[in-house]
Design an enzyme around this catalytic site. Structure first.
Site, mmCIF file in Angstrom:
data_model
loop_
_atom_site.group_PDB
_atom_site.id
_atom_site.type_symbol
_atom_site.label_atom_id
_atom_site.label_comp_id
_atom_site.label_asym_id
_atom_site.label_seq_id
_atom_site.Cartn_x
_atom_site.Cartn_y
_atom_site.Cartn_z
ATOM 1 N N ASP A 140 0.800 -1.218 0.000
ATOM 2 C CA ASP A 140 0.000 0.000 0.000
ATOM 3 C C ASP A 140 0.835 1.273 0.000
ATOM 4 O OD1 ASP A 140 -2.764 1.381 0.617
ATOM 5 O OD2 ASP A 140 -1.321 2.197 2.043
ATOM 6 N N GLY A 148 -4.854 2.578 -0.531
ATOM 7 C CA GLY A 148 -4.701 1.929 -1.834
ATOM 8 C C GLY A 148 -5.280 0.519 -1.821
ATOM 9 N N ASP A 149 -4.982 -0.227 -0.767
ATOM 10 C CA ASP A 149 -5.565 -1.566 -0.611
ATOM 11 C C ASP A 149 -7.084 -1.490 -0.531
ATOM 12 O OD1 ASP A 149 -3.358 -3.363 -0.544
ATOM 13 O OD2 ASP A 149 -2.877 -2.700 1.476
ATOM 14 N N LEU A 150 -7.575 -0.582 0.288
ATOM 15 C CA LEU A 150 -9.015 -0.495 0.509
ATOM 16 C C LEU A 150 -9.754 -0.094 -0.757
ATOM 17 C CD1 LEU A 150 -8.869 1.236 3.999
ATOM 18 C CD2 LEU A 150 -9.472 -1.139 3.540
ATOM 19 N N GLY A 193 -9.896 -2.980 -3.144
ATOM 20 C CA GLY A 193 -10.916 -3.919 -2.703
ATOM 21 C C GLY A 193 -12.316 -3.424 -3.005
#
Length: 388
Positions: free
Chosen positions: A140, A168-170, A173
């Protein structure tokens, strides 16, 4: 289980955060999510701490509610055969391996769709599945820097800062879950599954919003400038007598009301239009903070509310979770965890309502939430289900 996706089966091969967050969103909507983990260690986030609750990582607890767990070694025959059986019964498969890893395990896209032509596959990478840097690992903070977000975040251009959550991950997703639901809807028309692909890079670029067009259309490069909006003024964080408040004066009408409340001249030269106020920068901040100095935050927020000016405080996380408004929106859920007992988790951000209930609008939001599973907790049940 209840919810819009009740009856759908999701096989979650992902680990860390982007993929597990997408799978959790689908589980929140009622899908049966079967998390496939590495025997012995499980998802990487099971070891990410402190803090831990007993032996459980609070990081893992944040992104794995409403799932079941089975441990499979995909390098041995039993693991591959069991995964094949899961794929045949699934509606969705999620993976976030590096490009080529799933192929080497014998599960190419062609093989997945041969096993189940109706399967929707979500694949998440760091920087995309093709292009000159497709093979890069996705973490991230690296993605926040590479995708420009850190250059927009911080007290100034020489103070790049990451966002305080792995955004960034969220975002990857969230976009991934949105893509899955769209592909399931299209499957209703075509009868066929398809592959949905996104990345941490794509997720961040996808929310550049006005900062993106600021460059692509106007040729201006946005830079970090602290807690004040680059295109709207006054809009940001201001000191007052005993702390800080935030205000959002997003129209000329609001500017007129704001000035009337605090004895300012809305037609003062250099401040009469939004563009002038943005250009005034520090001068505007000093003028407003001088007007706010006699007031404590509570009194100031009451005055701003009476004037119709959007405003708020900066809450710490404990204050957010103690705030009755947070609980009223279903943003806290109490679940019984197999290893640590009852725990309170942040809850799903969506609510659903049936407007045609017998007594008017009725909330249909899922409430039967399950705690994140301990490793391999559901192997027996899942294998029994596969065996019919």
């Amino acid at each position: 289980m209840s919810g819009p996706l009740a009856g759908y089966v999701v096989v979650d091969l992902t680990r860390a955060l982007a993929g597990p967050h997408a799978a959790m969103m689908l589980g929140d909507l009622g899908a049966r999510v079967i998390k496939v983990e590495q025997p012995g260690s499980g998802d990487d986030t099971r070891g990410w701490g402190p803090p831990f609750a007993g032996s459980e990582s609070t990081y893992f607890l944040s992104c794995n509610r409403n799932k079941q767990s089975i441990a499979l070694d995909l390098k041995d025959e039993d693991g591959r055969v069991t995964l094949e059986a899961l794929i045949r019964k699934a509606d969705v498969l999620l993976e976030n391996f590096r490009a080529g890893v799933l192929d080497r395990l014998g599960f190419t896209t062609a093989r997945l769709l041969e096993l189940n032509p109706r399967l929707v596959v979500l694949s998440i990478t760091g920087f995309g599945h093709d292009g000159p840097e497709a093979g890069r690992a996705g973490y991230d903070q690296i993605a926040q820097g590479e995708a420009g977000l850190m250059s927009l975040t911080g007290s100034g251009p020489d103070d790049p800062q990451r966002v305080g959550v792995p955004i960034g991950d969220l975002l990857a997703g969230m976009y991934g879950a949105y893509g899955v639901v769209s592909a399931l809807l299209e499957r209703e028309r075509t009868g066929r599954g398809q592959v949905v692909r996104t990345s941490l890079l794509a997720g961040i670029v996808g929310v550049h919003a006005f900062q993106g067009t600021r460059w692509t259309v106007a040729g201006e490069v946005g830079r970090a400038q602290g807690n004040h909006h680059p295109s709207i003024a006054p809009y940001g964080l201001f000191r007052c007598g005993d702390g800080h408040v935030q205000i959002a004066v997003g129209s000329e009408g609001l500017w007129q009301r704001f000035c009337a409340e605090f004895g300012l001249d809305p037609r003062e030269p250099g401040l009469a239009t939004n563009a002038e106020r943005v250009a005034a920068g520090r001068r505007l901040v000093e003028l407003i903070e001088a007007a706010f100095a006699p007031f404590g935050a509570d009194d100031l927020l009451r005055r701003l509310a009476a004037a119709g000016v959007p405003a708020g405080r900066v809450r710490s996380l404990d204050e957010v979770y103690d705030w009755p408004q947070t609980r009223s929106q279903g943003l806290l859920i109490d679940v019984e965890h197999a290893a640590i007992g009852q725990v309170t988790l942040p809850g799903p951000p969506l609510r659903f309502f049936d407007p045609a209930g017998p007594d008017g609008e009725v909330e249909t939001t899922r409430t039967d939430h399950a705690a994140p599973p301990v490793l391999n907790a559901d192997e027996e049940e899942i294998r029994s289900w596969l065996a019919g």
